[in-house]
Write a protein that holds these residues in place. Structure first.
Motif, PDB file in Angstrom:
ATOM      1  N   ASN A 164       0.974  -1.438   0.341  1.00 14.60           N
ATOM      2  CA  ASN A 164      -0.045  -0.410   0.142  1.00 14.60           C
ATOM      3  C   ASN A 164       1.151   0.726   0.125  1.00 14.60           C
ATOM      4  O   ASN A 164       0.638   2.550  -0.171  1.00 14.60           O
ATOM      5  CB  ASN A 164      -1.105   0.391   1.058  1.00 14.60           C
ATOM      6  N   LEU A 165       2.579   1.112  -0.447  1.00 15.52           N
ATOM      7  CA  LEU A 165       2.697   2.535   0.051  1.00 15.52           C
ATOM      8  C   LEU A 165       3.655   2.769  -1.310  1.00 15.52           C
ATOM      9  O   LEU A 165       3.835   1.967  -2.362  1.00 15.52           O
ATOM     10  CB  LEU A 165       4.221   1.563   0.586  1.00 15.52           C
ATOM     11  N   ASP A 166       4.297   4.066  -1.751  1.00 16.71           N
ATOM     12  CA  ASP A 166       4.572   4.240  -2.917  1.00 16.71           C
ATOM     13  C   ASP A 166       5.867   3.847  -2.835  1.00 16.71           C
ATOM     14  O   ASP A 166       6.568   3.553  -1.822  1.00 16.71           O
ATOM     15  CB  ASP A 166       4.495   5.547  -3.052  1.00 16.71           C
ATOM     16  N   ALA A 167       6.208   3.904  -4.252  1.00  8.70           N
ATOM     17  CA  ALA A 167       7.616   3.207  -4.760  1.00  8.70           C
ATOM     18  C   ALA A 167       8.798   3.797  -3.916  1.00  8.70           C
ATOM     19  O   ALA A 167       9.543   3.436  -3.107  1.00  8.70           O
ATOM     20  CB  ALA A 167       7.760   3.652  -6.031  1.00  8.70           C
ATOM     21  N   LYS A 168       9.283   5.216  -3.397  1.00 13.43           N
ATOM     22  CA  LYS A 168       9.720   5.100  -2.709  1.00 13.43           C
ATOM     23  C   LYS A 168      10.237   5.045  -1.222  1.00 13.43           C
ATOM     24  O   LYS A 168      11.105   4.460  -0.663  1.00 13.43           O
ATOM     25  CB  LYS A 168      10.148   7.236  -2.230  1.00 13.43           C
ATOM     26  N   LEU A 169       9.042   5.168  -0.067  1.00 10.85           N
ATOM     27  CA  LEU A 169       8.938   4.597   0.721  1.00 10.85           C
ATOM     28  C   LEU A 169       8.991   2.736   0.054  1.00 10.85           C
ATOM     29  O   LEU A 169       9.437   2.393   1.993  1.00 10.85           O
ATOM     30  CB  LEU A 169       7.067   5.019   0.727  1.00 10.85           C
ATOM     31  N   ARG A 170       8.915   2.448  -0.039  1.00  9.49           N
ATOM     32  CA  ARG A 170       9.071   0.394   0.063  1.00  9.49           C
ATOM     33  C   ARG A 170      10.166   0.304  -0.243  1.00  9.49           C
ATOM     34  O   ARG A 170      10.797  -0.427   0.707  1.00  9.49           O
ATOM     35  CB  ARG A 170       8.491  -0.016  -2.087  1.00  9.49           C
ATOM     36  N   VAL A 171      10.741   1.285  -1.104  1.00 10.92           N
ATOM     37  CA  VAL A 171      12.039   1.027  -1.110  1.00 10.92           C
ATOM     38  C   VAL A 171      12.955   0.831   0.788  1.00 10.92           C
ATOM     39  O   VAL A 171      13.811  -0.029   1.314  1.00 10.92           O
ATOM     40  CB  VAL A 171      13.339   2.037  -2.563  1.00 10.92           C
ATOM     41  N   GLN A 172      12.786   2.682   1.155  1.00 10.51           N
ATOM     42  CA  GLN A 172      12.719   3.638   2.417  1.00 10.51           C
ATOM     43  C   GLN A 172      12.358   1.340   3.658  1.00 10.51           C
ATOM     44  O   GLN A 172      13.161   1.523   4.530  1.00 10.51           O
ATOM     45  CB  GLN A 172      11.922   4.622   2.739  1.00 10.51           C
ATOM     46  N   MET A 173      11.595   1.062   3.978  1.00 12.90           N
ATOM     47  CA  MET A 173      11.203   0.572   4.529  1.00 12.90           C
ATOM     48  C   MET A 173      11.121  -1.050   4.287  1.00 12.90           C
ATOM     49  O   MET A 173      11.380  -1.952   5.026  1.00 12.90           O
ATOM     50  CB  MET A 173       9.388   0.414   4.027  1.00 12.90           C
ATOM     51  N   ARG A 174      11.782  -1.434   3.150  1.00  8.72           N
ATOM     52  CA  ARG A 174      12.138  -3.120   2.586  1.00  8.72           C
ATOM     53  C   ARG A 174      13.898  -2.707   3.356  1.00  8.72           C
ATOM     54  O   ARG A 174      14.250  -3.521   4.201  1.00  8.72           O
ATOM     55  CB  ARG A 174      12.798  -2.724   1.421  1.00  8.72           C
ATOM     56  N   ILE A 175      14.411  -1.800   3.349  1.00  7.27           N
ATOM     57  CA  ILE A 175      15.676  -1.120   3.842  1.00  7.27           C
ATOM     58  C   ILE A 175      15.421  -1.369   5.540  1.00  7.27           C
ATOM     59  O   ILE A 175      16.087  -2.348   6.533  1.00  7.27           O
ATOM     60  CB  ILE A 175      16.494  -0.047   3.219  1.00  7.27           C
ATOM     61  N   GLU A 176      14.644  -1.045   6.318  1.00  8.16           N
ATOM     62  CA  GLU A 176      14.458  -1.121   7.128  1.00  8.16           C
ATOM     63  C   GLU A 176      14.028  -2.073   8.305  1.00  8.16           C
ATOM     64  O   GLU A 176      14.034  -2.726   8.988  1.00  8.16           O
ATOM     65  CB  GLU A 176      13.029  -0.020   7.361  1.00  8.16           C
ATOM     66  N   ILE A 177      13.091  -3.244   7.054  1.00  6.00           N
ATOM     67  CA  ILE A 177      12.578  -3.981   7.477  1.00  6.00           C
ATOM     68  C   ILE A 177      13.983  -5.369   8.019  1.00  6.00           C
ATOM     69  O   ILE A 177      14.142  -5.773   8.618  1.00  6.00           O
ATOM     70  CB  ILE A 177      11.367  -4.967   6.346  1.00  6.00           C
ATOM     71  N   LYS A 178      14.803  -5.089   6.290  1.00  6.38           N
ATOM     72  CA  LYS A 178      16.146  -6.300   6.475  1.00  6.38           C
ATOM     73  C   LYS A 178      16.679  -5.895   7.996  1.00  6.38           C
ATOM     74  O   LYS A 178      17.352  -6.830   8.767  1.00  6.38           O
ATOM     75  CB  LYS A 178      16.508  -5.951   5.234  1.00  6.38           C
ATOM     76  N   ARG A 179      17.027  -4.590   8.244  1.00  9.14           N
ATOM     77  CA  ARG A 179      17.206  -4.180   9.331  1.00  9.14           C
ATOM     78  C   ARG A 179      17.118  -4.704  10.551  1.00  9.14           C
ATOM     79  O   ARG A 179      17.952  -5.070  11.382  1.00  9.14           O
ATOM     80  CB  ARG A 179      17.970  -2.171   8.980  1.00  9.14           C
ATOM     81  N   LEU A 180      16.310  -4.397  10.448  1.00  8.33           N
ATOM     82  CA  LEU A 180      15.754  -4.636  11.895  1.00  8.33           C
ATOM     83  C   LEU A 180      15.241  -6.448  12.360  1.00  8.33           C
ATOM     84  O   LEU A 180      16.115  -6.879  13.603  1.00  8.33           O
ATOM     85  CB  LEU A 180      13.960  -4.295  12.430  1.00  8.33           C
ATOM     86  N   GLN A 181      15.363  -7.408  11.387  1.00  6.19           N
ATOM     87  CA  GLN A 181      15.592  -8.563  10.906  1.00  6.19           C
ATOM     88  C   GLN A 181      16.598  -9.186  11.594  1.00  6.19           C
ATOM     89  O   GLN A 181      17.094  -9.533  12.351  1.00  6.19           O
ATOM     90  CB  GLN A 181      15.190  -9.222   9.517  1.00  6.19           C
ATOM     91  N   ARG A 182      17.685  -8.309  11.528  1.00  6.06           N
ATOM     92  CA  ARG A 182      19.057  -9.326  11.733  1.00  6.06           C
ATOM     93  C   ARG A 182      19.351  -8.420  12.854  1.00  6.06           C
ATOM     94  O   ARG A 182      19.570  -9.498  13.963  1.00  6.06           O
ATOM     95  CB  ARG A 182      20.227  -8.128  10.765  1.00  6.06           C
TER      96      ARG A 182
END
Length: 356
Positions: A164-182
């Protein structure tokens, strides 16, 4: 951290639909596994079976070696982040994040500490007294993630959380999810139909097609060594080039062009030649010729799209070439191409099996 084991998992509905077919999978401590595939392939159904929101028709599912087939969703100790956030609109951010902890009877001081610590990690500490309607889509998604994190579950489950997020925000959140999961080290399953999202997030990918796991492995393994035509065509952006072919007189026949360097392929069997755009290059004596339709200038490189010569089909066969430089080519200009034979893939078109 936890392990998850799926053995012979099937899901059949009363109407006869067979949504999940014989899935076997071992997910290790701290892994981030991505289920990727087209809409309707069964990936979300499989995730909901892990969560306990769908019953298992056949097979066995275990967390840390303990069978959970009959365990209720509340007792599985998994946390799910949904596409639509699923936040309580009448509660503040703090109350949304604290709700599950309050239901467990945790002390108020401990809840306060956990919520504020998690909010700081997600950079939403300034929004704890706001309600979801006062937040942006990205902030709401962070709250939904925070609600899952504070519970310290055995498994994180993400069901297309960024769609449900726009393209730029998807990229930011993708990085955030990967960082948090690690950082958290929590075993996680992430569902998406976006193969770019899947490639960038996953430790391992499970490509799902019609309820079956077609192939599972690291993103680059699946990209460079797909076992089926479906996996090859689904993974990669731009998509792999696929051209109808046949093996005749010891050579691969692609349109009107005979390509040397291929051996031992079956004759009288329809084949498909697959070659990634970055493994094709202009060459004055190239064996394949295209008529340029379009050049996309991407800055560091260019994508050349063109129609391949020599095919009898009514619709021209299209080819995409990734050039490592900015090129100026006019529409209709004809160029010759070579490709790296050892990078080429050949598939049977009847069953999708990879031959080369």
């Amino acid at each position: 951290m936890s392990t998850l084991t799926l053995s012979g998992i099937n899901k059949r509905y009363d109407n006869g639909a067979h949504a999940v077919r014989g899935v076997d999978m071992e997910i290790s401590d701290g892994e981030l596994i991505v289920f990727v595939g087209p809409s309707g392939c069964g990936k979300s159904t499989l995730l909901r079976m892990v969560a306990g929101l769908e019953n298992i028709t056949e097979g066995e599912m275990k967390i840390d070696g303990v069978r959970i087939n009959e365990t209720s969703p509340a007792d599985r100790d998994v946390a799910m982040v949904f596409q639509n956030y699923a936040l309580y609109p009448h509660m503040t951010v703090f109350r949304n994040m604290a709700y599950g902890l309050s239901n467990r009877g945790m002390a108020a001081s401990e809840i306060e500490a956990k919520v504020r610590e998690t909010a700081a990690m997600l950079r939403i500490g300034d929004y704890l007294e706001r309600k979801p309607a006062q937040l942006s889509g990205g902030q709401r998604q962070r709250v939904a993630m925070g609600r899952a994190i504070v519970r310290s579950p055995k498994l994180f489950l993400f069901d297309e959380p960024l769609s449900n997020l726009d393209a730029k925000l998807r990229v930011q959140m993708r990085i955030e999810i990967k960082r948090l999961q690690r950082e958290l080290g929590v075993t996680s399953i992430y569902v998406t139909h976006d193969q770019t999202e899947a490639m960038t997030l996953a430790d391992r990918l499970a490509v799902i097609n019609e309820g079956k796991v077609e192939q599972m492995g690291s993103p680059m393994d699946l990209y460079s060594d797909p076992k089926t035509l479906f996996v090859a065509s689904f993974i990669g952006s731009p998509h792999i080039n696929l051209l109808p072919a046949s093996f005749e007189a010891g050579q691969l026949q692609v349109g009107a062009t005979a390509l040397p360097g291929f051996e031992g392929l079956p004759e009288a069997v329809p084949l498909m030649l697959g070659i990634r755009p970055e493994h094709i290059a202009q060459h004055p004596e190239g064996g394949i010729e295209i008529s340029v339709d379009l050049v996309e200038q991407l800055g560091a490189d260019s994508l050349i799209y063109g129609a391949v010569s020599g095919f009898d089909s009514a619709e021209p066969e299209e080819l995409c070439v990734r050039a490592g430089e900015a090129l100026q080519l006019a529409p209709g200009e004809r160029i010759k191409l070579n490709f790296e034979v050892d990078r080429a893939m050949v598939f049977r078109t009847d069953n999708g099996e990879r031959l080369v």
